[in-house]
Motif scaffolding. Structure first.
Motif, PDB file in Angstrom:
ATOM      1  N   UNK A 337       0.815   2.290  -0.469  1.00 39.72           N
ATOM      2  CA  UNK A 337       0.584   3.701  -1.032  1.00 39.72           C
ATOM      3  C   UNK A 337      -0.549   3.980  -1.242  1.00 39.72           C
ATOM      4  N   UNK A 338      -1.521   4.071  -0.859  1.00 40.35           N
ATOM      5  CA  UNK A 338      -2.754   3.835  -0.613  1.00 40.35           C
ATOM      6  C   UNK A 338      -3.594   5.174  -1.776  1.00 40.35           C
ATOM      7  N   UNK A 339      -4.560   4.899  -3.049  1.00 40.06           N
ATOM      8  CA  UNK A 339      -4.568   5.796  -4.194  1.00 40.06           C
ATOM      9  C   UNK A 339      -5.305   6.830  -3.202  1.00 40.06           C
ATOM     10  N   UNK A 340      -5.319   7.790  -3.291  1.00 38.70           N
ATOM     11  CA  UNK A 340      -6.142   8.960  -2.530  1.00 38.70           C
ATOM     12  C   UNK A 340      -7.540   9.841  -3.464  1.00 38.70           C
ATOM     13  N   UNK A 341      -7.462   9.507  -4.868  1.00 42.85           N
ATOM     14  CA  UNK A 341      -8.917   9.536  -6.306  1.00 42.85           C
ATOM     15  C   UNK A 341      -9.413   9.160  -4.818  1.00 42.85           C
ATOM     16  N   UNK A 342     -10.941   9.588  -5.449  1.00 42.26           N
ATOM     17  CA  UNK A 342     -12.524   9.442  -4.644  1.00 42.26           C
ATOM     18  C   UNK A 342     -12.814   8.316  -5.180  1.00 42.26           C
ATOM     19  N   UNK A 343     -12.627   7.859  -5.972  1.00 46.48           N
ATOM     20  CA  UNK A 343     -13.353   6.025  -7.172  1.00 46.48           C
ATOM     21  C   UNK A 343     -12.824   5.078  -6.014  1.00 46.48           C
ATOM     22  N   UNK A 344     -13.178   4.577  -5.721  1.00 43.38           N
ATOM     23  CA  UNK A 344     -12.741   3.302  -4.935  1.00 43.38           C
ATOM     24  C   UNK A 344     -11.876   2.152  -5.122  1.00 43.38           C
ATOM     25  N   UNK A 345     -10.900   1.559  -4.804  1.00 43.97           N
ATOM     26  CA  UNK A 345      -9.965   0.879  -6.062  1.00 43.97           C
ATOM     27  C   UNK A 345      -9.988  -0.074  -5.002  1.00 43.97           C
ATOM     28  N   UNK A 346     -10.115  -1.434  -6.085  1.00 45.79           N
ATOM     29  CA  UNK A 346      -9.831  -2.471  -5.430  1.00 45.79           C
ATOM     30  C   UNK A 346      -8.991  -3.321  -4.934  1.00 45.79           C
ATOM     31  N   UNK A 347      -8.113  -3.321  -4.263  1.00 39.93           N
ATOM     32  CA  UNK A 347      -5.948  -3.719  -3.675  1.00 39.93           C
ATOM     33  C   UNK A 347      -6.543  -5.262  -3.838  1.00 39.93           C
ATOM     34  N   UNK A 348      -5.255  -6.099  -3.806  1.00 42.73           N
ATOM     35  CA  UNK A 348      -5.568  -7.193  -4.173  1.00 42.73           C
ATOM     36  C   UNK A 348      -4.416  -7.901  -3.072  1.00 42.73           C
ATOM     37  N   UNK A 349      -3.404  -7.134  -1.986  1.00 39.71           N
ATOM     38  CA  UNK A 349      -2.405  -7.787  -0.965  1.00 39.71           C
ATOM     39  C   UNK A 349      -3.388  -7.303  -0.113  1.00 39.71           C
ATOM     40  N   UNK A 350      -3.530  -8.558   0.783  1.00 38.17           N
ATOM     41  CA  UNK A 350      -4.060  -9.163   2.158  1.00 38.17           C
ATOM     42  C   UNK A 350      -4.042  -7.566   3.416  1.00 38.17           C
ATOM     43  N   UNK A 351      -2.627  -7.176   3.408  1.00 34.42           N
ATOM     44  CA  UNK A 351      -2.217  -6.748   4.176  1.00 34.42           C
ATOM     45  C   UNK A 351      -2.813  -5.462   3.906  1.00 34.42           C
TER      46      UNK A 351
END
Length: 417
Positions: A337-351
């Motif tokens: 479930x990917x955030x929609x805000x314009x600020x980039x988010x560092x995701x941890x899950x590789x997939x």
């Protein structure tokens, strides 16, 4: 005199206590995401309350299939929560039109979102935005890396390569090439037609042209995906016609199938169930070098009940939902479930990182049937389910399916008449 002083002291204490109690507000959130209860209780709410100790939050979800009915009943009875989790497009627009959701256009935090992100929770003219966007889901294909390595397969980027991979898996016989059934119908449209289709109708260009009446469902770019789906049937395994959505999930996570036409919402469940390494690839383009398009579908937002007794506290919470802090918590606690805000988010899950990276490579669009085009009868979204199943089974030609859908849409939608 001592009694009078004691009485004044008690009265003063009572006033202070009453004042403190009056300052503390409890907000209740309505949602269909009952699977997320622990996430809200253990991570999201504590993070908010740590910054706003005077505002308490309670997450009170309903069963997903019952949410719309339960929510409408509560709204009609005046017992709904202060904050309302919003499904995309017409269901939430109906709540706004009925006066149940507040216009949040003047909320400064709305500038954190793109026009595409906000479009799922706006009036048709874009004049009012009534929910803060939270997350989208992205379509593509998840594959068993072990199976690919075992069979010496490369990730396909074109449709020719895609079908060559499917042929190789089928010829080997160790795995079902692709896990998807047609029993529940919606998968054929959601993970089939609206997964591969944007590469044909060029994403937003085609979707907006269909809404405007400048393209028709009988046009080649709208019927060609059905011809591609017609080729899928030979790779779905014996008995796919009776195979349910949970069946397909189990077939893939048990390692019996090599590829799964997917939505990114599967990531958490697949991580918990599969004991093999997974990868993902975006919908293959028709020819090498073509622009790629992905269905990056706006899925979940949150708005304010117009009848709340605590509008300022509710707005405080919504501003926080629009913040990078919330996006990072939500995006990592619910991979896929990917955030929609314009600020980039560092995701941890590789997939999840692999899939969300497609945003940098491809043009994003949303499912073609969700905005405006499914308000009438026949409902285009539901009709597309049946058409996609018919295509896979070879029960009708792509041109016949396009004509059937066009006739249905034109029967009630004026721009297509």
């Amino acid at each position: 005199m001592q009694l009078r002083t004691l009485g004044l002291a008690l009265a003063s204490t009572a006033l202070v206590t009453t004042g403190a109690a009056a300052q503390e507000v409890t907000l209740t959130i309505e949602s269909w995401r009952n699977d997320d209860l622990t996430l809200w209780q253990d991570e999201i709410i504590p993070a908010f309350e740590a910054q706003h100790p005077d505002i308490k939050v309670e997450f009170t979800p309903s069963a997903p299939a019952e949410y719309n009915a339960v929510l409408n009943s509560k709204l009609d009875a005046g017992s709904a929560g202060d904050l309302i989790t919003c499904r995309p497009f017409d269901a939430s627009l109906a709540l706004y039109d009925a006066g149940h959701l507040t216009d949040l256009s003047d909320l400064d935090a709305m500038s954190n979102f793109s026009d595409v992100a906000k479009s799922a929770w706006q009036t048709d003219d874009g004049a009012a935005t009534f929910c803060v966007p939270m997350a989208s889901v992205i379509h593509g294909f998840i594959y068993n890396k072990d199976a690919f390595a075992e069979l010496g397969l490369e990730v396909p980027t074109t449709e020719g390569e895609f079908f060559a991979v499917l042929d190789a898996i089928k010829d080997d016989g160790s795995y079902i090439p692709m896990a998807m059934g047609t029993n529940d119908q919606w998968e054929a449209a959601t993970m089939g037609y609206n997964n591969i289709g944007p590469n044909y109708w060029k994403g937003e260009e085609g979707r907006q042209a269909l809404i405007a009446g400048d393209q028709k469902l009988t046009d080649p770019q709208w019927t060609a995906p059905y011809a591609t789906l017609a080729r899928w049937g030979g790779y779905l395994g014996d008995g796919y016609e009776a195979q349910t959505y949970p069946d397909s999930q189990n077939i893939f996570t048990l390692g019996r199938a090599a590829i799964y036409p997917a939505g990114s919402w599967e990531i958490s469940g697949f991580n918990a169930q599969a004991d093999f390494e997974m990868g993902a690839f975006k919908p293959p383009v028709q020819n090498a070098g073509d622009t790629c398009y992905i269905s990056d579908h706006t899925d979940i937002g949150i708005g304010m009940n117009a009848a709340t007794d605590h509008p300022e506290a509710a707005k405080t919470f919504l501003v926080w939902v629009a913040s990078p802090e919330f996006a990072e918590i939500f995006g990592n606690a619910l991979p896929g479930f990917f955030p929609l805000s314009s600020t980039p988010v560092e995701l941890e899950d590789p997939l999840a990182k692999e899939i969300v990276g497609w945003r940098d490579e491809c043009e994003s669009t949303i499912r073609s049937t969700y905005q405006i085009l499914s308000r009438g009868t026949p409902n285009l979204e539901n009709e597309t389910w049946g058409a996609s199943v018919a295509a896979i089974k070879g029960a009708a030609t792509p041109d016949e399916l396009g004509q059937q859908l066009q006739d249905g849409l034109a029967s009630w939608y004026e721009p297509q008449q």
